[in-house]
Structure formats: C-alpha cells, structure tokens
Scaffold this active site. Structure first.
Site: not given
Ligand code: GAR
Length: 229
Positions: A121, A159
């Site tokens: 990501n 995240d």
C-alpha cells in the site's frame, strides 16, 4: 515504425503478474503503467480493479489495454461479503503481488491474511504519523516541518504494516493541503514503481512481519534518494 525499447536491468526478470486496486484518479496507477511501458518495471498488470464504478483510473487502465474491472462495494451486504467478492476477482488473475494504489477501503483480517507478504500500500504520510484520512491537512495543522509518503506491506493493522520505503517532502511556508498533496504525489509517482521493481526483482520480501531487502532485515524504512532512483 516500432518504438525502440530501453533495455534495462529489469528486463532480465520474467514479468511479475500484478493486480492494482484503485478507488479514484489513478495517478499512481498511471506512474506504474508508464514505467512498464518504458520497459523499466518488469511486471505484467493483469487487471485494475476499482470499488468505485466512476474511478478515473479505470479509464487509464482501458487506455493502456489493461482489463479494467469494478467490484462495487455498495452492492454487498457487508464488508466481509465485499472482500470475498474482491478476493475472487483478484485471484482469477493469479497475481504474485497486489498493489493498493489509492484504494480507499478498510480490509478484513481474512482478506489481508490471504495476501500476506504480497500486498503493498502507499500512504500519504511519514508513518506512523497520520494514519487514516486527510493526512495533508492534519500534517499542516500539527505544524509538521516535513511530510511525505510511506510504502508498506499490508497487515490487519490499518496503515500499520511494516514500512519498506519513505520519501520526505518539506513543508513550505504558505503551503495548503492541496499544494502539499501535489508535491507528495510527485514523490509517490517515483517511489511506487521503485518499490514494485524491487519486489519483482526478488529483492524485497516480508518474513515474520519483518521487511527483508536483499536478504537483510530492515531496521528502519529505506529513504528514497538518488541512490535508489
Ligand atoms: C495517493 O496520494 C495515495 O497515497 C492515497 O490516495 C491517493 C491516490 O491517488 N492513499 C491513501 O490515502 C490510502 N490510505 P491516485 O488515485 O491519483 O493514485
């Protein structure tokens, strides 16, 4: 007349099959497409999949002759059902790597576990600072002097997966969130193809939630600098 292709180190490797997930404009996707077209990135983009039917990135994929698909999250009863459908759509293409490029969905732990060590990501902040949304405004409001991007392996912590590479972007007097976002995106477009290239070349791996680069455990994220470009 056929355009001459640059013969680089990348071409010594068989193209790695990847699938790119998007939700929006797809400028990172475009940077990846451009790098592939320059023969500078040894991957084959088997498909681009969006959860948003109107995502501009789908047009970018079609223009490049790449299969552009939609798995619309609004058509599924819940997050788990959507992720099952998304996983099926991805796995039809048998990718060795799944690339999240502005894919704005929280993923279930089952989905993340399925792609453990093979899903990256890009996030617009210097993690662990500013996880989540609206990172540019929050960095400005916090009085940060620098900002940037992180590319990380995806784990079930939002995240929070192990970071491979960061690129710092200075915050300038007079910056607003839009100006800062544009500069971060320019850096993103350099950084993401580079990290995908390392993965495709077999230089990057995840073992026990630890990033290995050239077989050595990273003690801190790599920094994008001229050395790596
Ligand atoms: C990028 O800036 C990326 O870092 C961010 O979305 C943007 C997508 O732009 N991703 C996230 O915020 C993920 N949490 P793009 O569609 O033009 O590539």
């Amino acid at each position: 007349m056929t355009a001459k292709r640059k013969v680089g180190a990348s071409q010594r490797h068989a193209p790695l099959p990847i699938v790119v997930l998007i939700s929006g404009s797809g400028t990172n996707l475009q940077a990846i497409i451009d790098a592939v077209e320059l023969a500078d990135l040894p991957v084959h983009i088997r498909a681009v999949i969006s959860n948003q039917p109107q995502a501009q990135g789908l047009e970018r994929a079609r223009a490049a002759g790449i299969s552009a698909e939609v798995v619309d999250h609004t058509l599924y009863a819940d997050r788990a059902a959507f992720d099952v459908a998304l996983q099926a759509a991805i796995d039809r293409h048998q990718p060795a790597l799944v690339v999240l490029a502005g894919f704005m969905r929280i993923l279930t732990p089952e989905f993340v576990a399925h792609y453990h060590g093979r899903m990256l990501n890009i996030h617009p902040s210097l993690l662990p600072a500013f996880r989540g949304l609206d990172t540019h405004r929050r960095a400005l409001e916090a009085g940060a002097r620098e900002h940037g991007l992180s590319i990380h392996f995806v784990t079930s912590e939002l995240d929070g997966g192990p970071v491979v590479l960061q690129s710092k972007v200075p915050i300038r007097a007079g910056d607003d969130a839009t100006a800062l976002a544009s500069r971060v995106q320019i850096a993103e477009h350099k950084a993401y193809p580079q990290v995908i290239r390392w993965f495709a070349e077999g230089r990057l791996a995840l073992r026990d939630n630890q990033v290995l680069f050239d077989g050595l455990a990273l003690t801190q994220p790599l920094q994008l600098s001229e050395t790596f470009c």
